[in-house]
Design a protein around this motif. Structure first.
Motif, PDB file in Angstrom:
ATOM      1  N   GLY A   1     -12.705 -13.137 -19.387  1.00 42.59           N
ATOM      2  CA  GLY A   1     -13.204 -11.766 -19.488  1.00 42.59           C
ATOM      3  C   GLY A   1     -12.673 -10.879 -18.382  1.00 42.59           C
ATOM      4  N   ALA A   2     -12.681 -11.386 -17.156  1.00 46.28           N
ATOM      5  CA  ALA A   2     -12.171 -10.603 -16.028  1.00 46.28           C
ATOM      6  C   ALA A   2     -10.680 -10.333 -16.176  1.00 46.28           C
ATOM      7  CB  ALA A   2     -12.458 -11.330 -14.713  1.00 46.28           C
ATOM      8  N   LEU A   3      -9.933 -11.318 -16.644  1.00 47.41           N
ATOM      9  CA  LEU A   3      -8.497 -11.145 -16.852  1.00 47.41           C
ATOM     10  C   LEU A   3      -8.225 -10.087 -17.924  1.00 47.41           C
ATOM     11  CD1 LEU A   3      -5.657 -12.194 -16.104  1.00 47.41           C
ATOM     12  CD2 LEU A   3      -5.899 -13.805 -17.991  1.00 47.41           C
ATOM     13  N   LEU A   4      -8.957 -10.141 -19.015  1.00 49.72           N
ATOM     14  CA  LEU A   4      -8.783  -9.165 -20.093  1.00 49.72           C
ATOM     15  C   LEU A   4      -9.117  -7.751 -19.617  1.00 49.72           C
ATOM     16  CD1 LEU A   4      -8.219  -8.430 -23.026  1.00 49.72           C
ATOM     17  CD2 LEU A   4     -10.538  -9.134 -23.574  1.00 49.72           C
ATOM     18  N   LEU A   5     -10.226  -7.596 -18.914  1.00 47.81           N
ATOM     19  CA  LEU A   5     -10.617  -6.272 -18.435  1.00 47.81           C
ATOM     20  C   LEU A   5      -9.638  -5.742 -17.391  1.00 47.81           C
ATOM     21  CD1 LEU A   5     -14.480  -6.751 -18.183  1.00 47.81           C
ATOM     22  CD2 LEU A   5     -13.200  -5.486 -19.917  1.00 47.81           C
ATOM     23  N   THR A   6      -9.160  -6.603 -16.513  1.00 47.35           N
ATOM     24  CA  THR A   6      -8.188  -6.182 -15.494  1.00 47.35           C
ATOM     25  C   THR A   6      -6.866  -5.780 -16.144  1.00 47.35           C
ATOM     26  OG1 THR A   6      -9.227  -7.637 -13.874  1.00 47.35           O
ATOM     27  CG2 THR A   6      -6.983  -6.892 -13.400  1.00 47.35           C
ATOM     28  N   ALA A   7      -6.410  -6.571 -17.111  1.00 45.21           N
ATOM     29  CA  ALA A   7      -5.157  -6.245 -17.808  1.00 45.21           C
ATOM     30  C   ALA A   7      -5.280  -4.912 -18.544  1.00 45.21           C
ATOM     31  CB  ALA A   7      -4.789  -7.361 -18.772  1.00 45.21           C
TER      32      ALA A   7
ATOM     33  N   PHE B   1      -7.263  -2.430 -17.765  1.00 50.40           N
ATOM     34  CA  PHE B   1      -7.315  -1.378 -16.735  1.00 50.40           C
ATOM     35  C   PHE B   1      -5.913  -1.058 -16.204  1.00 50.40           C
ATOM     36  CE2 PHE B   1      -7.604  -0.226 -12.226  1.00 50.40           C
ATOM     37  CZ  PHE B   1      -8.333   0.943 -12.331  1.00 50.40           C
ATOM     38  N   LEU B   2      -5.140  -2.096 -15.971  1.00 51.24           N
ATOM     39  CA  LEU B   2      -3.790  -1.880 -15.429  1.00 51.24           C
ATOM     40  C   LEU B   2      -2.827  -1.320 -16.473  1.00 51.24           C
ATOM     41  CD1 LEU B   2      -3.408  -5.098 -13.245  1.00 51.24           C
ATOM     42  CD2 LEU B   2      -3.884  -2.771 -12.479  1.00 51.24           C
ATOM     43  N   ALA B   3      -3.043  -1.645 -17.743  1.00 50.67           N
ATOM     44  CA  ALA B   3      -2.150  -1.176 -18.809  1.00 50.67           C
ATOM     45  C   ALA B   3      -2.376   0.302 -19.120  1.00 50.67           C
ATOM     46  CB  ALA B   3      -2.350  -2.001 -20.069  1.00 50.67           C
ATOM     47  N   LEU B   4      -3.561   0.807 -18.872  1.00 56.79           N
ATOM     48  CA  LEU B   4      -3.853   2.194 -19.205  1.00 56.79           C
ATOM     49  C   LEU B   4      -3.327   3.069 -18.108  1.00 56.79           C
ATOM     50  CD1 LEU B   4      -7.449   1.872 -20.619  1.00 56.79           C
ATOM     51  CD2 LEU B   4      -5.327   2.130 -21.860  1.00 56.79           C
TER      52      LEU B   4
ATOM     53  N   GLY C   1      -2.841  -0.313 -26.133  1.00 55.24           N
ATOM     54  CA  GLY C   1      -3.812  -0.143 -27.203  1.00 55.24           C
ATOM     55  C   GLY C   1      -4.479  -1.449 -27.591  1.00 55.24           C
ATOM     56  N   ILE C   2      -3.696  -2.521 -27.630  1.00 54.14           N
ATOM     57  CA  ILE C   2      -4.266  -3.833 -27.964  1.00 54.14           C
ATOM     58  C   ILE C   2      -5.261  -4.260 -26.894  1.00 54.14           C
ATOM     59  CG2 ILE C   2      -3.731  -6.284 -28.207  1.00 54.14           C
ATOM     60  CD1 ILE C   2      -1.093  -5.407 -29.547  1.00 54.14           C
ATOM     61  N   LEU C   3      -4.864  -4.152 -25.643  1.00 47.26           N
ATOM     62  CA  LEU C   3      -5.768  -4.554 -24.561  1.00 47.26           C
ATOM     63  C   LEU C   3      -7.026  -3.686 -24.539  1.00 47.26           C
ATOM     64  CD1 LEU C   3      -3.187  -5.257 -21.742  1.00 47.26           C
ATOM     65  CD2 LEU C   3      -4.645  -6.934 -22.885  1.00 47.26           C
ATOM     66  N   TYR C   4      -6.872  -2.393 -24.710  1.00 48.05           N
ATOM     67  CA  TYR C   4      -8.016  -1.493 -24.683  1.00 48.05           C
ATOM     68  C   TYR C   4      -8.961  -1.766 -25.859  1.00 48.05           C
ATOM     69  CZ  TYR C   4     -10.800   2.645 -23.938  1.00 48.05           C
ATOM     70  OH  TYR C   4     -11.853   3.494 -23.698  1.00 48.05           O
ATOM     71  N   ALA C   5      -8.390  -2.136 -27.008  1.00 48.70           N
ATOM     72  CA  ALA C   5      -9.222  -2.429 -28.180  1.00 48.70           C
ATOM     73  C   ALA C   5     -10.110  -3.651 -27.942  1.00 48.70           C
ATOM     74  CB  ALA C   5      -8.341  -2.650 -29.407  1.00 48.70           C
TER      75      ALA C   5
END
Length: 167
Positions: free
Chosen positions: A156-162, A164-167, A120-124
């Motif tokens: 930005g790429a690291l945040l978006l990848t994390a 994506f992988l967390a969901l 949820g944190i990463l997706y937010a």
């Protein structure tokens, strides 16, 4: 007696070039900062509920119905003071699947919920990840700061990848 210093003559062409460089730096810097502020602003609407959880209702949602804009299902409370609900709505259908159960937090005063925990944190913060990528282009092209641009793009790429992988 102090000898007179020779006057340094700056041509109007050099002065104009300096003014253009400063103007480009100021405008592109402002654009990059505004992009990052918009990314934080876009993320904070959801992130505040996920990150500042004290006093909020925690529970789970079992997704029973999904449409194009949202998914819904019954809410089962986990925290004390939380009330069970027959139907709550989670607005991000891309982050959930029908038939699955997810840990959520209820937005105060509504029947809307957001994912909790690391996913949820990463997706937010996904809007901030996109803003970092966009700002990196402005920083590289407009400010000519390639190292700073690579740091922004990598973050930005690291945040978006994390996310994506967390969901």
């Amino acid at each position: 007696m102090i000898p007179a210093m020779p006057a340094i003559a700056i041509s109007s062409r050099e002065a104009s070039a300096a003014a253009v460089r400063f103007g480009r730096f100021a405008v592109m810097g402002t654009v990059a900062v505004l992009i990052l502020i918009a990314g934080v602003w876009g993320s904070w609407g959801t992130a505040q509920h996920v990150m500042l959880t004290k006093g909020r209702e925690h529970g789970t949602i079992r997704v029973t119905q999904c449409d194009r804009d949202a998914c819904s299902g019954p809410f089962t409370p986990v925290s004390s003071g939380a009330t069970a609900r027959d139907r709550v709505v989670i607005q991000e259908p891309v982050a959930v699947r029908k038939g699955q159960t997810y840990a959520v937090i209820v937005k105060p005063g509504t029947d809307d919920v957001v994912r909790s925990g690391p996913a949820g944190i990463l997706y937010a913060w996904v809007p901030l990840g996109g803003a970092l990528l966009l700002a990196s282009v402005v920083v590289a092209g407009g400010l000519r700061l390639t190292r700073a641009a690579w740091v922004l793009a990598g973050s930005g790429a690291l945040l978006l990848t994390a996310a994506f992988l967390a969901l």
